[in-house]
Design a protein around this motif. Structure first.
Motif, PDB file in Angstrom:
ATOM      1  N   ALA A   1       0.894  -1.430  -0.099  1.00 56.67           N
ATOM      2  CA  ALA A   1      -0.003   0.021  -0.006  1.00 56.67           C
ATOM      3  C   ALA A   1       0.911   1.262  -0.019  1.00 56.67           C
ATOM      4  O   ALA A   1       0.426   2.262   0.742  1.00 56.67           O
ATOM      5  CB  ALA A   1      -1.055   0.032   1.423  1.00 56.67           C
ATOM      6  N   GLY A   2       2.031   1.224  -0.698  1.00 55.45           N
ATOM      7  CA  GLY A   2       2.796   2.427  -0.891  1.00 55.45           C
ATOM      8  C   GLY A   2       3.382   2.724   0.474  1.00 55.45           C
ATOM      9  O   GLY A   2       4.064   2.056   0.961  1.00 55.45           O
ATOM     10  N   LEU A   3       2.892   4.137   1.082  1.00 57.70           N
ATOM     11  CA  LEU A   3       3.616   4.672   2.189  1.00 57.70           C
ATOM     12  C   LEU A   3       2.913   3.931   3.316  1.00 57.70           C
ATOM     13  O   LEU A   3       3.201   4.372   4.672  1.00 57.70           O
ATOM     14  CB  LEU A   3       3.600   6.031   2.247  1.00 57.70           C
ATOM     15  N   ILE A   4       1.891   3.271   3.490  1.00 59.61           N
ATOM     16  CA  ILE A   4       1.184   2.660   4.567  1.00 59.61           C
ATOM     17  C   ILE A   4       2.061   1.648   5.296  1.00 59.61           C
ATOM     18  O   ILE A   4       1.852   1.535   6.336  1.00 59.61           O
ATOM     19  CB  ILE A   4      -0.352   2.208   4.072  1.00 59.61           C
ATOM     20  N   ARG A   5       2.688   0.912   4.471  1.00 63.23           N
ATOM     21  CA  ARG A   5       3.369  -0.321   5.123  1.00 63.23           C
ATOM     22  C   ARG A   5       4.924  -0.323   4.512  1.00 63.23           C
ATOM     23  O   ARG A   5       4.933  -1.024   3.225  1.00 63.23           O
ATOM     24  CB  ARG A   5       2.761  -1.713   5.127  1.00 63.23           C
ATOM     25  N   VAL A   6       5.948   0.287   4.828  1.00 64.15           N
ATOM     26  CA  VAL A   6       7.216   0.467   4.378  1.00 64.15           C
ATOM     27  C   VAL A   6       8.625  -0.219   5.180  1.00 64.15           C
ATOM     28  O   VAL A   6       7.949  -0.737   6.198  1.00 64.15           O
ATOM     29  CB  VAL A   6       7.426   1.810   4.024  1.00 64.15           C
ATOM     30  N   ARG A   7       9.390  -0.313   4.415  1.00 66.93           N
ATOM     31  CA  ARG A   7      10.559  -0.642   5.371  1.00 66.93           C
ATOM     32  C   ARG A   7      11.263   0.425   5.948  1.00 66.93           C
ATOM     33  O   ARG A   7      11.725   0.521   7.250  1.00 66.93           O
ATOM     34  CB  ARG A   7      11.434  -1.483   4.335  1.00 66.93           C
ATOM     35  N   GLU A   8      11.529   1.486   4.905  1.00 65.80           N
ATOM     36  CA  GLU A   8      12.193   2.692   5.586  1.00 65.80           C
ATOM     37  C   GLU A   8      10.816   3.734   5.602  1.00 65.80           C
ATOM     38  O   GLU A   8      10.452   3.967   4.992  1.00 65.80           O
ATOM     39  CB  GLU A   8      13.322   3.180   4.688  1.00 65.80           C
TER      40      GLU A   8
END
Length: 577
Positions: free
Chosen positions: A147-154
Protein backbone atom coordinates in the motif's frame (compact mmCIF):
# COMPACT_ATOMS: atom_id res chain seq x y z
CA UNK A 1 7.24 27.52 -8.48
CA UNK A 2 6.76 27.15 -12.21
CA UNK A 3 5.45 23.83 -13.50
CA UNK A 4 7.98 24.01 -16.32
CA UNK A 5 10.75 23.72 -13.71
CA UNK A 6 9.06 21.35 -11.24
CA UNK A 7 10.79 17.96 -10.94
CA UNK A 8 8.35 15.07 -10.92
CA UNK A 9 6.12 14.04 -13.80
CA UNK A 10 2.45 13.16 -13.64
CA UNK A 11 1.45 9.69 -14.87
CA UNK A 12 -1.88 8.92 -16.57
CA UNK A 13 -2.22 5.21 -15.74
CA UNK A 14 -2.41 3.54 -12.34
CA UNK A 15 0.71 1.55 -11.40
CA UNK A 16 0.10 -2.17 -11.78
CA UNK A 17 1.08 -3.01 -8.19
CA UNK A 18 -0.92 -0.17 -6.59
CA UNK A 19 -4.08 -1.40 -4.85
CA UNK A 20 -4.92 1.56 -2.61
CA UNK A 21 -6.01 5.07 -3.52
CA UNK A 22 -3.06 6.72 -1.81
CA UNK A 23 -0.51 4.42 -3.47
CA UNK A 24 -1.95 5.17 -6.91
CA UNK A 25 -2.09 8.93 -6.51
CA UNK A 26 1.28 9.29 -4.74
CA UNK A 27 2.92 7.63 -7.76
CA UNK A 28 0.75 9.22 -10.45
CA UNK A 29 0.99 12.71 -8.96
CA UNK A 30 4.78 12.69 -8.74
CA UNK A 31 4.98 12.73 -4.94
CA UNK A 32 7.11 9.60 -4.46
CA UNK A 33 9.07 7.10 -6.52
CA UNK A 34 9.86 3.52 -5.52
CA UNK A 35 13.51 2.56 -5.12
CA UNK A 36 12.98 -0.96 -3.79
CA UNK A 37 10.15 -2.84 -2.09
CA UNK A 38 8.94 -0.62 0.72
CA UNK A 39 11.58 2.07 0.08
CA UNK A 40 10.68 5.38 -1.60
CA UNK A 41 12.23 8.68 -2.62
CA UNK A 42 10.25 11.85 -1.95
CA UNK A 43 9.92 14.25 -4.88
CA UNK A 44 9.58 18.03 -4.36
CA UNK A 45 5.78 18.17 -3.98
CA UNK A 46 5.83 15.21 -1.61
CA UNK A 47 8.66 16.78 0.38
CA UNK A 48 6.70 20.02 0.74
CA UNK A 49 3.73 18.13 2.20
CA UNK A 50 5.95 16.16 4.58
CA UNK A 51 7.65 19.37 5.71
CA UNK A 52 4.27 20.88 6.60
CA UNK A 53 3.22 17.74 8.48
CA UNK A 54 6.47 17.88 10.43
CA UNK A 55 5.98 21.58 11.18
CA UNK A 56 2.56 20.93 12.70
CA UNK A 57 3.94 18.04 14.73
CA UNK A 58 6.82 20.17 16.02
CA UNK A 59 4.49 22.98 17.03
CA UNK A 60 2.28 20.63 19.03
CA UNK A 61 5.19 18.79 20.64
CA UNK A 62 6.72 22.11 21.69
CA UNK A 63 3.32 23.13 23.02
CA UNK A 64 3.48 20.25 25.53
CA UNK A 65 7.02 21.20 26.58
CA UNK A 66 8.87 18.87 24.22
CA UNK A 67 12.53 19.43 23.36
CA UNK A 68 13.76 18.27 19.98
CA UNK A 69 16.81 16.02 19.69
CA UNK A 70 18.25 13.85 16.94
CA UNK A 71 19.55 10.35 17.58
CA UNK A 72 21.46 8.11 15.18
CA UNK A 73 19.71 5.54 12.99
CA UNK A 74 22.59 3.10 13.51
CA UNK A 75 22.90 1.91 17.10
CA UNK A 76 25.24 -0.54 18.81
CA UNK A 77 23.58 -3.86 19.58
CA UNK A 78 24.65 -3.60 23.21
CA UNK A 79 21.93 -1.02 23.94
CA UNK A 80 19.22 -3.39 22.73
CA UNK A 81 20.92 -6.23 24.59
CA UNK A 82 20.60 -4.19 27.79
CA UNK A 83 16.84 -3.85 27.28
CA UNK A 84 16.44 -7.48 26.22
CA UNK A 85 14.89 -6.62 22.87
CA UNK A 86 17.91 -7.63 20.79
CA UNK A 87 16.95 -11.26 21.36
CA UNK A 88 13.17 -10.92 21.68
CA UNK A 89 12.50 -8.92 18.49
CA UNK A 90 12.44 -11.03 15.34
CA UNK A 91 13.90 -10.62 11.86
CA UNK A 92 12.21 -7.27 11.31
CA UNK A 93 15.15 -5.79 13.27
CA UNK A 94 18.02 -5.46 10.79
CA UNK A 95 21.22 -6.59 12.50
CA UNK A 96 24.72 -6.33 11.04
CA UNK A 97 28.38 -5.99 11.98
CA UNK A 98 30.59 -3.03 11.22
CA UNK A 99 34.13 -3.27 9.83
CA UNK A 100 35.45 -3.88 13.36
CA UNK A 101 33.13 -6.87 13.73
CA UNK A 102 31.02 -4.99 16.30
CA UNK A 103 27.29 -5.97 16.31
CA UNK A 104 25.12 -3.06 15.16
CA UNK A 105 21.51 -2.51 14.11
CA UNK A 106 19.26 -0.14 12.21
CA UNK A 107 16.82 1.28 14.72
CA UNK A 108 13.11 0.74 14.08
CA UNK A 109 12.36 2.71 17.25
CA UNK A 110 14.51 4.56 19.78
CA UNK A 111 13.50 3.58 23.33
CA UNK A 112 17.00 2.25 23.96
CA UNK A 113 18.67 5.23 22.30
CA UNK A 114 16.74 7.81 24.31
CA UNK A 115 17.17 5.91 27.58
CA UNK A 116 20.92 5.85 27.00
CA UNK A 117 20.87 9.59 26.26
CA UNK A 118 18.77 10.54 29.29
CA UNK A 119 20.80 8.49 31.75
CA UNK A 120 23.86 10.50 30.76
CA UNK A 121 22.14 13.88 31.20
CA UNK A 122 19.58 13.60 34.02
CA UNK A 123 20.23 12.39 37.55
CA UNK A 124 17.93 14.34 39.87
CA UNK A 125 14.20 14.59 40.55
CA UNK A 126 14.65 18.35 40.08
CA UNK A 127 15.21 17.77 36.33
CA UNK A 128 11.99 15.80 35.88
CA UNK A 129 9.58 15.57 34.15
CA UNK A 130 11.09 16.01 30.71
CA UNK A 131 10.01 15.09 27.18
CA UNK A 132 12.41 14.71 24.27
CA UNK A 133 11.34 14.07 20.68
CA UNK A 134 12.85 13.64 17.26
CA UNK A 135 11.72 13.35 13.65
CA UNK A 136 14.01 10.71 12.25
CA UNK A 137 14.41 7.92 9.72
CA UNK A 138 13.63 4.40 10.92
CA UNK A 139 14.11 1.03 9.29
CA UNK A 140 11.97 -2.05 9.80
CA UNK A 141 12.77 -5.07 7.63
CA UNK A 142 9.11 -5.58 6.81
CA UNK A 143 8.38 -8.97 5.27
CA UNK A 144 5.46 -7.77 3.15
CA UNK A 145 5.55 -4.05 2.33
CA UNK A 146 2.21 -2.93 0.92
CA UNK A 147 0.00 0.00 0.00
CA UNK A 148 2.71 2.49 -0.86
CA UNK A 149 3.62 4.54 2.23
CA UNK A 150 1.18 2.75 4.51
CA UNK A 151 3.48 -0.21 5.19
CA UNK A 152 7.11 0.34 4.25
CA UNK A 153 10.58 -0.67 5.34
CA UNK A 154 12.23 2.75 5.59
CA UNK A 155 10.09 5.51 7.02
CA UNK A 156 10.14 8.83 8.87
CA UNK A 157 8.68 8.91 12.33
CA UNK A 158 8.17 11.44 15.06
CA UNK A 159 8.99 9.58 18.24
CA UNK A 160 8.78 11.28 21.62
CA UNK A 161 9.72 9.99 25.06
CA UNK A 162 8.81 11.42 28.45
CA UNK A 163 10.53 10.69 31.75
CA UNK A 164 8.88 11.07 35.15
CA UNK A 165 9.46 10.51 38.85
CA UNK A 166 6.39 8.28 39.24
CA UNK A 167 3.40 6.72 37.50
CA UNK A 168 0.99 9.45 38.61
CA UNK A 169 3.10 12.12 36.92
CA UNK A 170 3.29 10.02 33.74
CA UNK A 171 -0.48 9.62 33.69
CA UNK A 172 -1.02 13.38 33.92
CA UNK A 173 1.41 14.00 31.07
CA UNK A 174 -0.06 11.14 29.03
CA UNK A 175 -3.37 13.02 28.96
CA UNK A 176 -1.60 16.16 27.66
CA UNK A 177 0.05 14.16 24.87
CA UNK A 178 -3.23 12.50 23.97
CA UNK A 179 -4.78 15.96 23.56
CA UNK A 180 -1.80 17.07 21.47
CA UNK A 181 -2.33 14.11 19.14
CA UNK A 182 -6.00 15.01 18.73
CA UNK A 183 -4.92 18.52 17.71
CA UNK A 184 -2.25 17.25 15.33
CA UNK A 185 -4.60 15.04 13.35
CA UNK A 186 -7.25 17.76 13.23
CA UNK A 187 -4.69 20.25 11.94
CA UNK A 188 -3.51 17.75 9.33
CA UNK A 189 -7.06 17.77 7.98
CA UNK A 190 -7.89 14.14 8.72
CA UNK A 191 -11.65 13.72 8.67
CA UNK A 192 -12.16 10.73 10.93
CA UNK A 193 -9.52 9.67 13.45
CA UNK A 194 -10.41 7.59 16.49
CA UNK A 195 -8.30 7.07 19.58
CA UNK A 196 -8.71 3.45 20.64
CA UNK A 197 -7.40 1.22 23.39
CA UNK A 198 -4.62 -0.96 22.09
CA UNK A 199 -2.11 -3.67 22.94
CA UNK A 200 1.41 -2.42 23.73
CA UNK A 201 3.08 -5.26 21.85
CA UNK A 202 6.87 -5.20 21.55
CA UNK A 203 6.97 -1.69 23.05
CA UNK A 204 5.93 -2.94 26.48
CA UNK A 205 3.92 -1.16 29.15
CA UNK A 206 0.35 -1.58 30.31
CA UNK A 207 -1.62 1.32 28.81
CA UNK A 208 -1.57 2.34 25.16
CA UNK A 209 -3.75 4.03 22.58
CA UNK A 210 -3.70 3.91 18.80
CA UNK A 211 -4.97 6.72 16.61
CA UNK A 212 -6.81 5.18 13.69
CA UNK A 213 -7.65 7.03 10.48
CA UNK A 214 -10.87 5.32 9.43
CA UNK A 215 -10.85 4.24 5.78
CA UNK A 216 -11.70 1.17 3.73
CA UNK A 217 -8.10 0.23 2.91
CA UNK A 218 -6.98 0.14 6.54
CA UNK A 219 -5.24 -3.04 7.62
CA UNK A 220 -6.35 -2.75 11.25
CA UNK A 221 -9.80 -3.55 12.62
CA UNK A 222 -11.42 -0.87 14.79
CA UNK A 223 -14.21 -2.07 17.07
CA UNK A 224 -16.74 0.45 18.37
CA UNK A 225 -20.34 0.80 19.45
CA UNK A 226 -22.81 3.18 17.82
CA UNK A 227 -21.86 6.28 19.84
CA UNK A 228 -18.11 5.45 19.97
CA UNK A 229 -18.15 5.37 23.76
CA UNK A 230 -16.38 2.00 23.39
CA UNK A 231 -13.33 1.87 21.13
CA UNK A 232 -10.69 -0.83 20.90
CA UNK A 233 -8.64 -2.69 18.35
CA UNK A 234 -9.18 -6.34 17.62
CA UNK A 235 -6.18 -7.42 19.68
CA UNK A 236 -7.70 -6.37 23.02
CA UNK A 237 -11.43 -5.87 22.38
CA UNK A 238 -13.84 -7.55 24.76
CA UNK A 239 -17.58 -8.18 24.64
CA UNK A 240 -20.35 -8.66 27.20
CA UNK A 241 -20.77 -12.35 26.45
CA UNK A 242 -23.22 -14.31 28.55
CA UNK A 243 -22.86 -18.07 28.73
CA UNK A 244 -25.38 -20.67 29.95
CA UNK A 245 -24.19 -23.69 31.90
CA UNK A 246 -27.55 -25.35 32.39
CA UNK A 247 -27.98 -28.49 34.46
CA UNK A 248 -24.80 -30.63 34.18
CA UNK A 249 -25.31 -34.02 32.55
CA UNK A 250 -23.08 -37.07 33.08
CA UNK A 251 -19.82 -37.16 31.11
CA UNK A 252 -20.26 -39.66 28.29
CA UNK A 253 -17.69 -41.06 25.89
CA UNK A 254 -19.01 -41.48 22.35
CA UNK A 255 -17.58 -42.93 19.15
CA UNK A 256 -17.00 -40.24 16.47
CA UNK A 257 -15.11 -42.01 13.68
CA UNK A 258 -13.39 -39.61 11.24
CA UNK A 259 -14.90 -36.50 12.87
CA UNK A 260 -12.03 -34.16 13.78
CA UNK A 261 -13.08 -30.59 13.00
CA UNK A 262 -15.71 -28.68 14.92
CA UNK A 263 -17.99 -28.77 11.90
CA UNK A 264 -17.58 -32.54 11.46
CA UNK A 265 -18.15 -33.30 15.14
CA UNK A 266 -21.17 -30.99 15.40
CA UNK A 267 -22.72 -32.50 12.27
CA UNK A 268 -22.04 -36.07 13.39
CA UNK A 269 -23.60 -35.56 16.85
CA UNK A 270 -26.36 -33.23 15.68
CA UNK A 271 -25.31 -30.26 17.84
CA UNK A 272 -24.34 -26.64 17.15
CA UNK A 273 -20.77 -25.36 17.15
CA UNK A 274 -21.56 -23.39 20.32
CA UNK A 275 -22.19 -26.74 22.08
CA UNK A 276 -18.62 -27.91 21.41
CA UNK A 277 -15.19 -27.17 22.85
CA UNK A 278 -12.26 -26.62 20.50
CA UNK A 279 -8.69 -27.58 21.41
CA UNK A 280 -5.95 -25.36 19.95
CA UNK A 281 -2.25 -25.95 20.59
CA UNK A 282 0.57 -23.41 20.60
CA UNK A 283 4.22 -23.43 21.52
CA UNK A 284 6.49 -20.75 22.91
CA UNK A 285 8.55 -19.84 19.82
CA UNK A 286 11.67 -19.51 21.98
CA UNK A 287 11.43 -22.40 24.46
CA UNK A 288 9.06 -24.82 22.74
CA UNK A 289 6.79 -24.97 25.82
CA UNK A 290 3.33 -26.30 24.90
CA UNK A 291 0.23 -24.20 25.53
CA UNK A 292 -3.07 -26.13 25.42
CA UNK A 293 -6.11 -23.91 24.81
CA UNK A 294 -9.75 -24.91 25.14
CA UNK A 295 -12.28 -22.48 23.69
CA UNK A 296 -15.93 -22.86 22.71
CA UNK A 297 -16.29 -24.14 19.17
CA UNK A 298 -17.94 -21.02 17.75
CA UNK A 299 -15.09 -18.73 18.89
CA UNK A 300 -11.56 -18.14 17.61
CA UNK A 301 -8.48 -17.70 19.77
CA UNK A 302 -7.13 -14.17 19.99
CA UNK A 303 -3.39 -14.85 19.97
CA UNK A 304 -2.50 -11.43 21.38
CA UNK A 305 -4.78 -11.94 24.36
CA UNK A 306 -3.38 -15.45 24.80
CA UNK A 307 0.22 -14.24 24.64
CA UNK A 308 -0.52 -11.58 27.23
CA UNK A 309 -2.30 -14.07 29.49
CA UNK A 310 0.57 -16.57 29.51
CA UNK A 311 3.25 -13.86 29.19
CA UNK A 312 4.81 -15.37 26.10
CA UNK A 313 5.80 -12.71 23.53
CA UNK A 314 5.82 -14.98 20.48
CA UNK A 315 3.62 -18.04 19.94
CA UNK A 316 3.54 -20.51 17.08
CA UNK A 317 1.22 -23.39 16.28
CA UNK A 318 2.36 -26.63 17.88
CA UNK A 319 3.37 -29.67 15.84
CA UNK A 320 1.71 -33.08 16.26
CA UNK A 321 4.74 -34.54 18.02
CA UNK A 322 4.51 -32.00 20.84
CA UNK A 323 0.76 -32.58 21.16
CA UNK A 324 1.15 -36.37 21.34
CA UNK A 325 3.98 -36.05 23.85
CA UNK A 326 1.61 -34.19 26.16
CA UNK A 327 -0.86 -37.09 26.10
CA UNK A 328 -3.35 -35.44 23.76
CA UNK A 329 -4.46 -36.67 20.33
CA UNK A 330 -4.68 -34.15 17.45
CA UNK A 331 -8.29 -33.83 16.29
CA UNK A 332 -9.63 -35.57 19.41
CA UNK A 333 -8.03 -33.52 22.20
CA UNK A 334 -9.35 -32.02 25.41
CA UNK A 335 -7.72 -31.03 28.70
CA UNK A 336 -9.48 -33.86 30.54
CA UNK A 337 -6.78 -36.00 32.10
CA UNK A 338 -3.90 -33.80 30.89
CA UNK A 339 -1.24 -32.98 33.49
CA UNK A 340 -1.28 -29.20 33.97
CA UNK A 341 2.16 -29.31 35.56
CA UNK A 342 3.71 -30.48 32.29
CA UNK A 343 1.60 -28.39 29.89
CA UNK A 344 0.27 -24.82 30.18
CA UNK A 345 -3.53 -25.28 30.05
CA UNK A 346 -5.61 -22.20 29.28
CA UNK A 347 -9.41 -22.34 29.33
CA UNK A 348 -11.30 -19.52 27.67
CA UNK A 349 -14.28 -18.14 29.58
CA UNK A 350 -16.57 -19.38 26.82
CA UNK A 351 -15.60 -22.97 27.61
CA UNK A 352 -15.33 -22.52 31.38
CA UNK A 353 -18.74 -20.86 31.70
CA UNK A 354 -20.70 -23.02 29.24
CA UNK A 355 -22.13 -26.38 30.15
CA UNK A 356 -22.44 -29.85 28.59
CA UNK A 357 -19.95 -29.28 25.78
CA UNK A 358 -18.66 -31.87 23.35
CA UNK A 359 -14.86 -32.13 23.67
CA UNK A 360 -12.20 -34.57 22.63
CA UNK A 361 -11.53 -37.73 24.61
CA UNK A 362 -7.78 -37.85 23.84
CA UNK A 363 -8.39 -41.06 21.93
CA UNK A 364 -8.60 -41.40 18.16
CA UNK A 365 -12.22 -41.63 17.02
CA UNK A 366 -13.78 -40.61 20.36
CA UNK A 367 -15.21 -37.53 22.03
CA UNK A 368 -16.81 -36.72 25.37
CA UNK A 369 -20.31 -35.36 25.61
CA UNK A 370 -21.40 -33.15 28.50
CA UNK A 371 -18.04 -31.67 29.51
CA UNK A 372 -18.48 -29.24 32.40
CA UNK A 373 -15.38 -27.36 33.46
CA UNK A 374 -16.20 -26.98 37.16
CA UNK A 375 -16.76 -30.71 37.55
CA UNK A 376 -14.44 -32.31 35.01
CA UNK A 377 -11.42 -30.07 35.64
CA UNK A 378 -11.84 -29.74 39.41
CA UNK A 379 -8.42 -29.40 41.00
CA UNK A 380 -6.63 -29.25 37.65
CA UNK A 381 -3.80 -26.75 37.22
CA UNK A 382 -5.01 -24.36 34.55
CA UNK A 383 -5.67 -20.70 33.78
CA UNK A 384 -9.15 -19.35 32.98
CA UNK A 385 -8.95 -16.16 30.88
CA UNK A 386 -10.70 -14.16 28.19
CA UNK A 387 -8.72 -15.11 25.09
CA UNK A 388 -11.52 -15.06 22.50
CA UNK A 389 -11.64 -12.83 19.44
CA UNK A 390 -14.57 -10.43 19.42
CA UNK A 391 -17.01 -10.89 16.53
CA UNK A 392 -19.00 -8.21 14.76
CA UNK A 393 -22.41 -7.94 16.39
CA UNK A 394 -21.24 -9.23 19.79
CA UNK A 395 -22.67 -7.16 22.68
CA UNK A 396 -20.74 -4.03 23.68
CA UNK A 397 -19.24 -4.29 27.20
CA UNK A 398 -20.50 -0.76 28.01
CA UNK A 399 -23.94 -0.58 26.41
CA UNK A 400 -24.84 -4.10 25.33
CA UNK A 401 -25.44 -2.85 21.79
CA UNK A 402 -24.00 -4.78 18.82
CA UNK A 403 -20.33 -4.01 18.22
CA UNK A 404 -19.43 -2.50 14.84
CA UNK A 405 -16.26 -3.23 12.85
CA UNK A 406 -14.44 -0.62 10.78
CA UNK A 407 -11.11 -0.52 8.99
CA UNK A 408 -8.40 1.93 9.95
CA UNK A 409 -4.81 3.02 9.32
CA UNK A 410 -2.75 3.42 12.47
CA UNK A 411 -1.32 6.93 12.13
CA UNK A 412 -0.13 7.35 15.72
CA UNK A 413 0.30 5.50 18.97
CA UNK A 414 1.10 6.39 22.56
CA UNK A 415 2.26 4.12 25.38
CA UNK A 416 2.71 4.24 29.13
CA UNK A 417 5.95 2.27 29.22
CA UNK A 418 6.54 2.47 32.95
CA UNK A 419 10.00 1.25 33.97
CA UNK A 420 10.43 -1.46 31.30
CA UNK A 421 13.50 0.23 29.82
CA UNK A 422 14.75 2.34 32.69
CA UNK A 423 15.09 -0.60 35.07
CA UNK A 424 16.93 -2.86 32.63
CA UNK A 425 19.16 -0.01 31.41
CA UNK A 426 19.71 1.57 34.84
CA UNK A 427 18.27 4.97 33.94
CA UNK A 428 17.80 6.36 37.43
CA UNK A 429 17.31 9.61 39.30
CA UNK A 430 17.96 10.58 42.90
CA UNK A 431 14.78 11.38 44.82
CA UNK A 432 14.42 13.98 47.61
CA UNK A 433 16.03 11.57 50.06
CA UNK A 434 18.98 10.85 47.78
CA UNK A 435 17.73 7.36 46.93
CA UNK A 436 18.18 6.06 43.36
CA UNK A 437 14.93 5.20 41.59
CA UNK A 438 14.17 4.17 37.99
CA UNK A 439 12.53 6.86 35.88
CA UNK A 440 8.99 6.19 34.62
CA UNK A 441 8.65 6.48 30.83
CA UNK A 442 6.04 7.32 28.21
CA UNK A 443 6.39 6.93 24.46
CA UNK A 444 4.54 8.76 21.65
CA UNK A 445 4.89 8.02 17.90
CA UNK A 446 3.52 9.32 14.60
CA UNK A 447 4.36 7.97 11.14
CA UNK A 448 4.90 11.01 8.92
CA UNK A 449 4.66 9.36 5.49
CA UNK A 450 1.79 7.17 6.62
CA UNK A 451 -0.06 10.30 7.77
CA UNK A 452 0.31 11.78 4.27
CA UNK A 453 -1.08 8.59 2.73
CA UNK A 454 -3.95 8.46 5.23
CA UNK A 455 -5.02 12.00 4.32
CA UNK A 456 -5.36 10.91 0.68
CA UNK A 457 -7.40 7.86 1.69
CA UNK A 458 -9.84 10.16 3.49
CA UNK A 459 -9.69 13.13 1.13
CA UNK A 460 -9.65 12.34 -2.58
CA UNK A 461 -11.90 11.76 -5.57
CA UNK A 462 -11.53 9.74 -8.73
CA UNK A 463 -9.14 12.33 -10.17
CA UNK A 464 -6.63 12.72 -7.36
CA UNK A 465 -6.00 13.97 -3.81
CA UNK A 466 -7.91 16.89 -2.31
CA UNK A 467 -5.28 18.30 0.03
CA UNK A 468 -6.31 20.18 3.16
CA UNK A 469 -4.86 23.68 2.98
CA UNK A 470 -2.77 23.06 6.11
CA UNK A 471 -0.52 20.53 4.35
CA UNK A 472 -1.14 21.20 0.63
CA UNK A 473 2.07 21.48 -1.41
CA UNK A 474 0.89 24.93 -2.57
CA UNK A 475 -2.11 27.02 -1.65
CA UNK A 476 -2.98 28.25 -5.16
CA UNK A 477 -2.39 26.95 -8.67
CA UNK A 478 -2.52 29.23 -11.70
CA UNK A 479 -3.44 27.52 -14.95
CA UNK A 480 -2.59 29.52 -18.08
CA UNK A 481 -4.68 28.37 -21.06
CA UNK A 482 -3.04 29.46 -24.32
CA UNK A 483 -0.46 31.68 -22.59
CA UNK A 484 0.77 33.01 -25.94
CA UNK A 485 -2.61 34.54 -26.86
CA UNK A 486 -4.48 37.70 -25.89
CA UNK A 487 -2.19 38.72 -23.06
CA UNK A 488 -2.85 35.52 -21.04
CA UNK A 489 0.84 34.95 -20.28
CA UNK A 490 1.40 38.53 -19.15
CA UNK A 491 -1.63 38.50 -16.81
CA UNK A 492 -0.57 35.17 -15.32
CA UNK A 493 2.99 36.39 -14.77
CA UNK A 494 1.66 39.39 -12.86
CA UNK A 495 -0.68 37.24 -10.80
CA UNK A 496 2.20 34.89 -10.05
CA UNK A 497 4.43 37.73 -8.87
CA UNK A 498 1.69 39.44 -6.87
CA UNK A 499 0.65 36.23 -5.11
CA UNK A 500 4.24 35.54 -4.08
CA UNK A 501 4.61 39.12 -2.85
CA UNK A 502 1.45 38.61 -0.76
CA UNK A 503 3.03 35.59 0.92
CA UNK A 504 0.77 33.07 -0.83
CA UNK A 505 2.30 29.77 -1.94
CA UNK A 506 1.62 29.44 -5.66
CA UNK A 507 2.33 26.93 -8.39
CA UNK A 508 2.15 28.43 -11.88
CA UNK A 509 1.45 26.08 -14.79
CA UNK A 510 3.29 27.98 -17.49
CA UNK A 511 3.86 25.02 -19.81
CA UNK A 512 1.23 25.87 -22.41
CA UNK A 513 -0.27 22.36 -22.30
CA UNK A 514 -3.75 21.62 -23.62
CA UNK A 515 -6.48 22.49 -21.13
CA UNK A 516 -7.52 18.86 -20.51
CA UNK A 517 -3.98 17.73 -19.74
CA UNK A 518 -3.35 20.79 -17.58
CA UNK A 519 -6.49 20.27 -15.49
CA UNK A 520 -5.77 16.54 -15.12
CA UNK A 521 -2.33 17.37 -13.71
CA UNK A 522 -3.88 19.98 -11.42
CA UNK A 523 -6.30 17.39 -10.04
CA UNK A 524 -3.41 15.03 -9.32
CA UNK A 525 -1.62 17.81 -7.45
CA UNK A 526 -4.76 18.46 -5.38
CA UNK A 527 -3.98 22.12 -4.61
CA UNK A 528 -6.98 23.68 -2.80
CA UNK A 529 -7.49 26.85 -4.90
CA UNK A 530 -7.22 27.15 -8.68
CA UNK A 531 -7.15 30.22 -10.92
CA UNK A 532 -7.69 29.58 -14.63
CA UNK A 533 -6.83 32.37 -17.03
CA UNK A 534 -7.72 32.00 -20.72
CA UNK A 535 -8.44 34.25 -23.70
CA UNK A 536 -12.15 33.63 -23.06
CA UNK A 537 -12.06 34.78 -19.42
CA UNK A 538 -9.77 37.72 -20.14
CA UNK A 539 -12.20 39.01 -22.77
CA UNK A 540 -14.30 40.04 -19.76
CA UNK A 541 -11.33 40.96 -17.55
CA UNK A 542 -11.90 37.86 -15.47
CA UNK A 543 -10.35 34.63 -14.28
CA UNK A 544 -12.05 31.40 -13.30
CA UNK A 545 -11.83 30.49 -9.60
CA UNK A 546 -12.37 26.88 -8.52
CA UNK A 547 -12.04 24.85 -5.36
CA UNK A 548 -10.34 21.47 -5.73
CA UNK A 549 -13.02 18.83 -5.36
CA UNK A 550 -15.87 21.11 -6.40
CA UNK A 551 -17.57 20.81 -9.78
CA UNK A 552 -18.60 24.44 -9.75
CA UNK A 553 -16.42 27.38 -10.71
CA UNK A 554 -17.02 31.12 -10.54
CA UNK A 555 -15.82 34.03 -12.56
CA UNK A 556 -14.01 36.78 -10.67
CA UNK A 557 -12.39 40.01 -11.77
CA UNK A 558 -8.63 39.54 -12.16
CA UNK A 559 -7.93 42.44 -9.80
CA UNK A 560 -10.10 40.76 -7.13
CA UNK A 561 -8.20 37.47 -7.25
CA UNK A 562 -5.62 38.22 -4.56
CA UNK A 563 -8.03 39.77 -2.00
CA UNK A 564 -10.40 36.84 -2.56
CA UNK A 565 -7.64 34.26 -2.09
CA UNK A 566 -6.42 35.95 1.07
CA UNK A 567 -9.93 35.74 2.56
CA UNK A 568 -10.36 32.12 1.48
CA UNK A 569 -6.98 31.09 2.90
CA UNK A 570 -7.65 32.87 6.19
CA UNK A 571 -11.06 31.23 6.53
CA UNK A 572 -9.72 27.80 5.63
CA UNK A 573 -6.80 28.06 8.06
CA UNK A 574 -9.23 28.90 10.86
CA UNK A 575 -10.76 25.41 10.49
CA UNK A 576 -7.56 23.77 11.70
CA UNK A 577 -6.93 25.94 14.77
Amino acid sequence: MRMSQLVGRRIKEDPKDAKTVSHKFLIRGGYVRPVSAGIYSLLPVGKRIVAKIEKIIREEMNRVDGQEVLMPVVLPAELWQESGRYESVGSELLRFKDRNDKPMLLAMTHEEGITHLVRTEINSYKQLPVMLYQIQTKYRDEARPRAGLIRVREFTMKDAYSFHTDQADLEKYYVRCHEAYVRIFRRLGMKNVLSIEANSGMMGGKVSHEFMAICDCGEDTVITNSDHSYRANREIAVAAWKFDKGEPLPLEKVHTPGAKTIEEVADFLGVKAENTGKAVFYQDARTGELVFVLIRGDFEVNETKLGNAVRIPELKFADDAAILAAGAVPGFASPVGIDGKKVRIVIDRSAAESGNLVVGANETGYHYKNFNFDRDMAGAECLVADIATVREGDPCPLTGEPLVFSRGIEVGNIFQLGTKYTESMHCEYLDRDGKARPMVMGCYGIGVGRAMAAVIEQSSDEYGPIWPLSIAPYQVQICAVNPGKDNVGEVCEKLYADLQAAGIEVLYDDRGEKAGSMFSDADLLGIPFRLVVSPKTLADGQAEFKLRGSRDAERIAVEEAIPLLKRKIEAENAKYL
